[in-house]
Design a protein around this motif. Structure first.
Motif, PDB file in Angstrom:
ATOM      1  N   MET A   1       0.844  -1.192   0.000  1.00 30.67           N
ATOM      2  CA  MET A   1       0.000   0.000   0.000  1.00 30.67           C
ATOM      3  C   MET A   1       0.881   1.245   0.000  1.00 30.67           C
ATOM      4  SD  MET A   1      -2.967   1.208   2.717  1.00 30.67           S
ATOM      5  CE  MET A   1      -4.089  -0.103   2.228  1.00 30.67           C
ATOM      6  N   THR A   2       0.632   2.141  -0.942  1.00 27.63           N
ATOM      7  CA  THR A   2       1.391   3.378  -1.006  1.00 27.63           C
ATOM      8  C   THR A   2       0.930   4.337   0.090  1.00 27.63           C
ATOM      9  OG1 THR A   2      -0.158   4.465  -2.508  1.00 27.63           O
ATOM     10  CG2 THR A   2       1.572   3.101  -3.507  1.00 27.63           C
ATOM     11  N   PHE A   3       1.721   5.404   0.275  1.00 28.16           N
ATOM     12  CA  PHE A   3       1.373   6.394   1.292  1.00 28.16           C
ATOM     13  C   PHE A   3       0.042   7.066   0.958  1.00 28.16           C
ATOM     14  CE2 PHE A   3       1.874  10.801   3.018  1.00 28.16           C
ATOM     15  CZ  PHE A   3       1.765  10.456   4.360  1.00 28.16           C
ATOM     16  N   GLY A   4      -0.195   7.353  -0.338  1.00 25.78           N
ATOM     17  CA  GLY A   4      -1.455   7.968  -0.736  1.00 25.78           C
ATOM     18  C   GLY A   4      -2.644   7.064  -0.462  1.00 25.78           C
ATOM     19  N   GLN A   5      -2.497   5.771  -0.730  1.00 26.09           N
ATOM     20  CA  GLN A   5      -3.576   4.827  -0.438  1.00 26.09           C
ATOM     21  C   GLN A   5      -3.831   4.725   1.062  1.00 26.09           C
ATOM     22  OE1 GLN A   5      -1.901   1.416  -2.412  1.00 26.09           O
ATOM     23  NE2 GLN A   5      -3.155   1.707  -4.250  1.00 26.09           N
ATOM     24  N   PHE A   6      -2.757   4.743   1.844  1.00 29.90           N
ATOM     25  CA  PHE A   6      -2.908   4.731   3.302  1.00 29.90           C
ATOM     26  C   PHE A   6      -3.694   5.956   3.766  1.00 29.90           C
ATOM     27  CE2 PHE A   6      -1.269   6.371   7.346  1.00 29.90           C
ATOM     28  CZ  PHE A   6      -1.627   5.330   8.203  1.00 29.90           C
ATOM     29  N   PRO A  69      -7.122  10.024 -10.919  1.00 35.35           N
ATOM     30  CA  PRO A  69      -6.903  10.564  -9.569  1.00 35.35           C
ATOM     31  C   PRO A  69      -5.420  10.751  -9.273  1.00 35.35           C
ATOM     32  CG  PRO A  69      -8.224   8.533  -9.547  1.00 35.35           C
ATOM     33  CD  PRO A  69      -7.590   8.647 -10.886  1.00 35.35           C
ATOM     34  N   TRP A  70      -5.147  11.629  -8.315  1.00 32.83           N
ATOM     35  CA  TRP A  70      -3.783  11.756  -7.810  1.00 32.83           C
ATOM     36  C   TRP A  70      -3.409  10.499  -7.022  1.00 32.83           C
ATOM     37  CZ3 TRP A  70      -5.198  17.042  -5.227  1.00 32.83           C
ATOM     38  CH2 TRP A  70      -5.296  18.030  -6.211  1.00 32.83           C
ATOM     39  N   HIS A  71      -4.345  10.033  -6.194  1.00 33.57           N
ATOM     40  CA  HIS A  71      -4.145   8.830  -5.387  1.00 33.57           C
ATOM     41  C   HIS A  71      -5.386   7.956  -5.550  1.00 33.57           C
ATOM     42  CE1 HIS A  71      -0.745  10.832  -3.472  1.00 33.57           C
ATOM     43  NE2 HIS A  71      -1.538  11.869  -3.264  1.00 33.57           N
ATOM     44  N   GLU A  72      -5.182   6.648  -5.582  1.00 36.47           N
ATOM     45  CA  GLU A  72      -6.286   5.743  -5.893  1.00 36.47           C
ATOM     46  C   GLU A  72      -6.124   4.439  -5.123  1.00 36.47           C
ATOM     47  OE1 GLU A  72      -6.427   4.885 -10.000  1.00 36.47           O
ATOM     48  OE2 GLU A  72      -8.435   4.024  -9.979  1.00 36.47           O
ATOM     49  N   LEU A  73      -7.235   3.941  -4.589  1.00 34.45           N
ATOM     50  CA  LEU A  73      -7.275   2.635  -3.934  1.00 34.45           C
ATOM     51  C   LEU A  73      -8.407   1.845  -4.565  1.00 34.45           C
ATOM     52  CD1 LEU A  73      -6.351   0.740  -1.586  1.00 34.45           C
ATOM     53  CD2 LEU A  73      -8.160   1.800  -0.218  1.00 34.45           C
ATOM     54  N   ASP A  74      -8.088   0.684  -5.127  1.00 31.80           N
ATOM     55  CA  ASP A  74      -9.087  -0.114  -5.839  1.00 31.80           C
ATOM     56  C   ASP A  74      -8.962  -1.562  -5.385  1.00 31.80           C
ATOM     57  OD1 ASP A  74     -10.984  -1.045  -7.540  1.00 31.80           O
ATOM     58  OD2 ASP A  74      -9.869  -0.682  -9.395  1.00 31.80           O
ATOM     59  N   LEU A  75      -9.907  -1.999  -4.550  1.00 31.49           N
ATOM     60  CA  LEU A  75      -9.871  -3.346  -3.988  1.00 31.49           C
ATOM     61  C   LEU A  75     -11.190  -4.064  -4.279  1.00 31.49           C
ATOM     62  CD1 LEU A  75      -8.407  -2.504  -0.459  1.00 31.49           C
ATOM     63  CD2 LEU A  75      -7.157  -3.435  -2.411  1.00 31.49           C
ATOM     64  N   PRO A  76     -11.176  -5.399  -4.396  1.00 34.70           N
ATOM     65  CA  PRO A  76     -12.434  -6.137  -4.546  1.00 34.70           C
ATOM     66  C   PRO A  76     -13.319  -5.922  -3.317  1.00 34.70           C
ATOM     67  CG  PRO A  76     -10.554  -7.534  -5.040  1.00 34.70           C
ATOM     68  CD  PRO A  76      -9.999  -6.292  -4.438  1.00 34.70           C
TER      69      PRO A  76
END
Length: 503
Positions: A1-6, A69-76
């Motif tokens: 997980m990147t800092f942006g996703q965190f 997006p600048w930061h993105e989180l994509d999870l099932p």
């Protein structure tokens, strides 16, 4: 997980955990303090979300535009239904995310000094404010249409509880009216979401943006449903009648959140979801939206001229101000969309400040009737001065935040050209004059003249907690007014790319 996703996870998890902790801690003041700390940590988590990419673009070009997006989180999330827990932040949503976190912090901090009277404890109020924050932030961050709908609905019950639990004498009726109207909007939104997802086979906003996979007929139907749903939340005339009652009866912190950011869920959804997913529908409905926007501006101004209650006047002023935001969106021009975006932020800052001040006046005088509030500058000159600053910022004085959104919404209508849009621009400018008229009338009634008996008892000083809550909004109104690029620079790329759909 990147800092942006965190950070994306933290922005939602911290207030949610803070709400649970505030409600669970036995001591009332300790619960309020823990909730305020959680709100402060949430604000700190939103600030580093700015930027992070090669530019500030919202869309990337290709066969069809898509969200970038600048930061993105994509999870099932629900694999069987192809639903994903998809979050992202960009130049459209980031200013609203920061504004939401800031206003929530100010409101939670305000409760450390004063808890409104009502049937609940202060820590319960703070927990509900944080629950509302989770729903609003999730709405601004969601990039899955079903996830967007769920966050959109999270706000409903906590805000109902805030109004019904800590509001005025007629709070329960106002809370019920708020729920009934917003439930109708929710049903329309649900049908619109189902229509889009069923037709396109996906709920992902990245894929759906630009109308990808949707026929023109589907886009027309979807835009109608979505626009009506967001019009209730904004609110747009004639679907606005829940707003004055909710604002008038809500406690001060409830009114600040309601006006400052909750209404923005409607205008944000209109841009991101309705226009983004159904551009053909937006093009088709633009003249109707423009007419309704100008009607809201004029009706809001005329009703404000007839109001004799302080919070009710400020509530109706929101109808007119959000009319300018909608007019900017309806033009489907770069100038108009930028005006709508900065108008959203300016309204949140200035009207939040106005409701803080109205609450302070009402707490001191125990009345909101304008006829009983004359002479405030004689007994409480500092409070009167702040009210004057907020009022002239709201009427659109150049150099303050309220100017840019209203002035350039009118300019955008002129740029659109044609008899209809030119007429709408002239009428909207007349509505701007009405805004100045009712706000100057407000100042004359409240601050000038001999002090009324209620105002004569008001002490001249201001509490440190009040200055702490109000100072950031005063500074932001000045900063955005003098340097609008603080908001507009991040949205320039997204707006230009979005308009590529209409060329």
């Amino acid at each position: 997980m990147t800092f942006g996703q965190f950070l994306l996870v933290a922005v939602l998890a911290v207030p949610a955990l803070g709400a649970v902790a505030a409600a669970a801690i036995p001591g009332d003041r300790a619960g309020r303090l823990v909730g305020t700390v959680a709100a402060a940590l949430t604000l700190l988590a939103t600030l580093p979300l700015v930027g992070g990419g090669d530019d500030h673009g919202w869309f990337r070009y290709g066969p069809m535009p898509g969200v970038l997006p600048w930061h993105e989180l994509d999870l099932p999330w629900v694999p069987g239904l192809d639903l994903r827990f998809h979050l992202g932040v960009d130049g459209i949503s980031w200013p609203l995310v920061v504004l939401t976190a800031l206003l929530t912090l100010l409101c939670c901090g305000y409760t450390l000094w004063r808890v409104p009277s009502g049937g609940g404890s202060g820590r319960a109020l703070v927990a509900l404010l944080l629950a509302v924050e989770v729903g609003i932030l999730g709405t601004f961050l969601a990039l899955d249409l079903v996830l967007f709908f769920l966050f959109f609905e999270v706000v409903l019950l906590p805000m109902y509880a805030i109004i019904a639990g800590w509001g005025g004498d007629d709070r329960r009726r106002a809370a019920r009216k708020f729920v009934l109207y917003t439930l109708v909007g929710s049903m329309l939104l649900l049908v619109g979401v189902y229509l889009v997802v069923a037709a396109a086979g996906t709920a992902d906003l990245v894929t759906l943006t630009g109308g990808n996979g949707l026929s023109r007929g589907t886009q027309l139907a979807a835009f109608t449903l979505l626009a009506l749903a967001f019009a209730v939340k904004s609110p747009l005339w004639p679907l606005h009648s829940w707003l004055p009652d909710a604002h008038t009866q809500a406690p001060t912190v409830g009114s600040v959140i309601l006006a400052g950011v909750l209404l923005k869920m409607g205008t944000y959804g209109l841009i991101r979801v309705a226009v983004g997913v159904a551009p053909e529908g937006a093009r088709w409905a633009a003249p109707v939206l423009g007419v309704l926007a100008v009607a809201a501006i004029l009706v809001g101004g005329l009703v404000c001229l007839a109001q004799d209650e302080l919070k009710r006047l400020i509530a109706y002023s929101s109808v007119g101000h959000m009319g300018f935001v909608l007019l900017g969106v309806a033009t489907l021009t770069a100038t108009g969309l930028q005006a709508a975006l900065i108008g959203n932020i300016a309204h949140g800052v200035i009207t939040g400040l106005l409701f803080f001040l109205a609450g302070a006046i009402k707490d001191r005088t125990h009345t909101g009737a304008l006829a009983e509030l004359s002479g405030l500058r004689e007994s409480a000159p500092r409070l009167a001065g702040l009210l004057g600053f907020a009022a002239i910022a709201s009427l659109g004085l150049p150099g303050l935040a309220g100017f840019w959104g209203e002035a350039f919404a009118v300019i955008a209508a002129v740029q659109r050209g044609g008899g209809l849009w030119t007429t709408l621009a002239v009428l909207a400018a007349l509505g701007g004059a009405l805004t100045a008229a009712y706000l100057l009338r407000l100042l004359r009634r409240v601050t000038h003249g001999r002090p009324s008996p209620a105002v004569g008892r008001v002490a001249p000083g201001l509490a440190a907690a009040e200055l702490t809550a109000w100072a950031p909004l005063v500074l932001l109104a000045l900063a955005v007014g003098l340097a609008p690029a603080l908001v507009l620079s991040y949205a320039a790329g997204p707006v230009d790319a979005l308009l590529g759909v209409f060329r």
